[in-house]
Design an enzyme around this catalytic site. Structure first.
Site, PDB file in Angstrom:
ATOM      1  N   ASP A   1       1.992  -6.929  -0.134  1.00 52.31           N
ATOM      2  CA  ASP A   1       2.130  -5.489   0.008  1.00 52.31           C
ATOM      3  C   ASP A   1       3.622  -5.173  -0.116  1.00 52.31           C
ATOM      4  O   ASP A   1       4.476  -6.013   0.206  1.00 52.31           O
ATOM      5  CB  ASP A   1       1.595  -5.058   1.362  1.00 52.31           C
ATOM      6  CG  ASP A   1       1.969  -3.638   1.710  1.00 52.31           C
ATOM      7  OD1 ASP A   1       1.545  -2.729   0.985  1.00 52.31           O
ATOM      8  OD2 ASP A   1       2.699  -3.443   2.706  1.00 52.31           O
ATOM      9  N   ALA A   2       3.937  -3.970  -0.560  1.00 47.87           N
ATOM     10  CA  ALA A   2       5.352  -3.620  -0.753  1.00 47.87           C
ATOM     11  C   ALA A   2       5.949  -2.926   0.467  1.00 47.87           C
ATOM     12  O   ALA A   2       6.866  -3.435   1.122  1.00 47.87           O
ATOM     13  CB  ALA A   2       5.508  -2.740  -1.990  1.00 47.87           C
ATOM     14  N   TYR A   3       5.414  -1.746   0.798  1.00 50.26           N
ATOM     15  CA  TYR A   3       6.051  -0.885   1.800  1.00 50.26           C
ATOM     16  C   TYR A   3       5.691  -1.313   3.216  1.00 50.26           C
ATOM     17  O   TYR A   3       4.534  -1.289   3.618  1.00 50.26           O
ATOM     18  CB  TYR A   3       5.661   0.570   1.544  1.00 50.26           C
ATOM     19  CG  TYR A   3       6.176   1.044   0.205  1.00 50.26           C
ATOM     20  CD1 TYR A   3       7.536   1.256   0.006  1.00 50.26           C
ATOM     21  CD2 TYR A   3       5.317   1.221  -0.878  1.00 50.26           C
ATOM     22  CE1 TYR A   3       8.023   1.665  -1.225  1.00 50.26           C
ATOM     23  CE2 TYR A   3       5.795   1.622  -2.117  1.00 50.26           C
ATOM     24  CZ  TYR A   3       7.149   1.837  -2.287  1.00 50.26           C
ATOM     25  OH  TYR A   3       7.625   2.224  -3.512  1.00 50.26           O
TER      26      TYR A   3
ATOM     27  N   ARG B   1       5.976   8.237   7.837  1.00 49.85           N
ATOM     28  CA  ARG B   1       5.168   7.102   7.411  1.00 49.85           C
ATOM     29  C   ARG B   1       3.689   7.294   7.748  1.00 49.85           C
ATOM     30  O   ARG B   1       2.808   7.033   6.916  1.00 49.85           O
ATOM     31  CB  ARG B   1       5.702   5.830   8.082  1.00 49.85           C
ATOM     32  CG  ARG B   1       4.839   4.586   7.861  1.00 49.85           C
ATOM     33  CD  ARG B   1       4.753   4.210   6.406  1.00 49.85           C
ATOM     34  NE  ARG B   1       4.090   2.915   6.250  1.00 49.85           N
ATOM     35  CZ  ARG B   1       3.738   2.413   5.074  1.00 49.85           C
ATOM     36  NH1 ARG B   1       3.965   3.087   3.952  1.00 49.85           N
ATOM     37  NH2 ARG B   1       3.160   1.230   5.006  1.00 49.85           N
TER      38      ARG B   1
ATOM     39  N   SER C   1       0.427  -2.706  -4.435  1.00 53.92           N
ATOM     40  CA  SER C   1       0.950  -1.633  -3.591  1.00 53.92           C
ATOM     41  C   SER C   1       0.302  -0.286  -3.873  1.00 53.92           C
ATOM     42  O   SER C   1      -0.145  -0.002  -4.979  1.00 53.92           O
ATOM     43  CB  SER C   1       2.468  -1.516  -3.812  1.00 53.92           C
ATOM     44  OG  SER C   1       2.998  -0.409  -3.121  1.00 53.92           O
ATOM     45  N   ASN C   2       0.289   0.552  -2.829  1.00 52.77           N
ATOM     46  CA  ASN C   2      -0.074   1.957  -2.992  1.00 52.77           C
ATOM     47  C   ASN C   2       0.958   2.715  -3.816  1.00 52.77           C
ATOM     48  O   ASN C   2       0.675   3.799  -4.325  1.00 52.77           O
ATOM     49  CB  ASN C   2      -0.177   2.632  -1.623  1.00 52.77           C
ATOM     50  CG  ASN C   2      -1.498   2.357  -0.924  1.00 52.77           C
ATOM     51  OD1 ASN C   2      -2.465   1.936  -1.542  1.00 52.77           O
ATOM     52  ND2 ASN C   2      -1.533   2.600   0.377  1.00 52.77           N
TER      53      ASN C   2
END
Length: 224
Positions: free
Chosen positions: A12-14, A43, A119-120
């Site tokens: 996942d990125a964030y 967030r 990622s989203n």
């Protein structure tokens, strides 16, 4: 120990590779005493919007959701000056990577393991963040939900990885700091690792991670 030899580690990125609170951290003095509350709300609404739209069968790209969530945070926390909006958005485009992120991904590459992001984030967001982190050459793919126009934890999103690398779910270790994302990955059949940096309680005990780690440096000790 990982029971199935991993062929790929997908991140996942964030919140996992990139610190989502780094944007407000760069402007903490200007944001004032409510900076942390403001960042948490930004967030939370960003993720909430992704879930509600997907449940409604709708899609708006993540950059638009990020801006909408920021505007909501400004409305809820009026002590933070709206004049910071452009600076905060620019900072979000180039979020700081966690100090352990690059070394962890590089260590996997040395071992000959495929690495990727799922990622989203929208493709332009991810391109900018990866470039700023200096990790572009360490990643075999950067996959965005934009390809299926729905958000995690929908199984169609995780299927982007199996399709891209022609692997079975159990051959893939999925790494995320978001417990709901780990739940979705476990339900899909990935071997998920939960990076629990802040000691959060487990919310999805019926879909457990393969392992809980305090940070990404723990990846160096995993065997496969």
């Amino acid at each position: 120990m990982i029971n199935v030899t991993p062929r790929a580690f997908v991140f996942d990125a964030y919140g996992t590779l990139f610190n989502v609170h780094a944007a407000i951290a760069r402007h903490r003095a200007a944001a004032g005493p409510d900076a942390d509350r403001f960042s948490e709300l930004w967030r939370l609404k960003q993720i909430e919007y992704s879930w509600t739209l997907t449940l409604a069968g709708q899609y708006v790209d993540f950059w638009t959701l990020t801006q909408r969530a920021l505007d909501y945070a400004f409305a809820r926390v009026p002590s933070v000056d709206r004049a910071l909006r452009p600076q905060l958005l620019q900072a979000y485009q180039e979020l700081d990577a966690y100090p352990d992120a690059r070394e962890a991904v590089a260590g996997l590459k040395i071992r000959g393991i495929t690495t990727a992001i799922l990622s989203n984030g929208s493709p332009p967001m991810l391109t900018s963040a990866v470039a700023a982190s200096g990790m572009a050459e360490l990643l075999d793919a950067v996959l965005s939900v934009d390809a299926v126009r729905m958000y995690k934890p929908r199984p169609e999103v995780y299927a982007l990885v199996t399709a891209r690398f022609v692997l079975r779910p159990e051959q893939i270790v999925f790494v995320s700091s978001n417990r709901w994302d780990v739940m979705g990955a476990a339900a899909f059949g990935f071997r998920p690792l939960w990076v629990n940096r802040t000691g959060m309680p487990d919310e999805y005990t019926d879909r457990p991670p393969l392992r809980v780690v305090p940070d990404l440096s723990a990846l160096a000790s995993l065997e496969g």
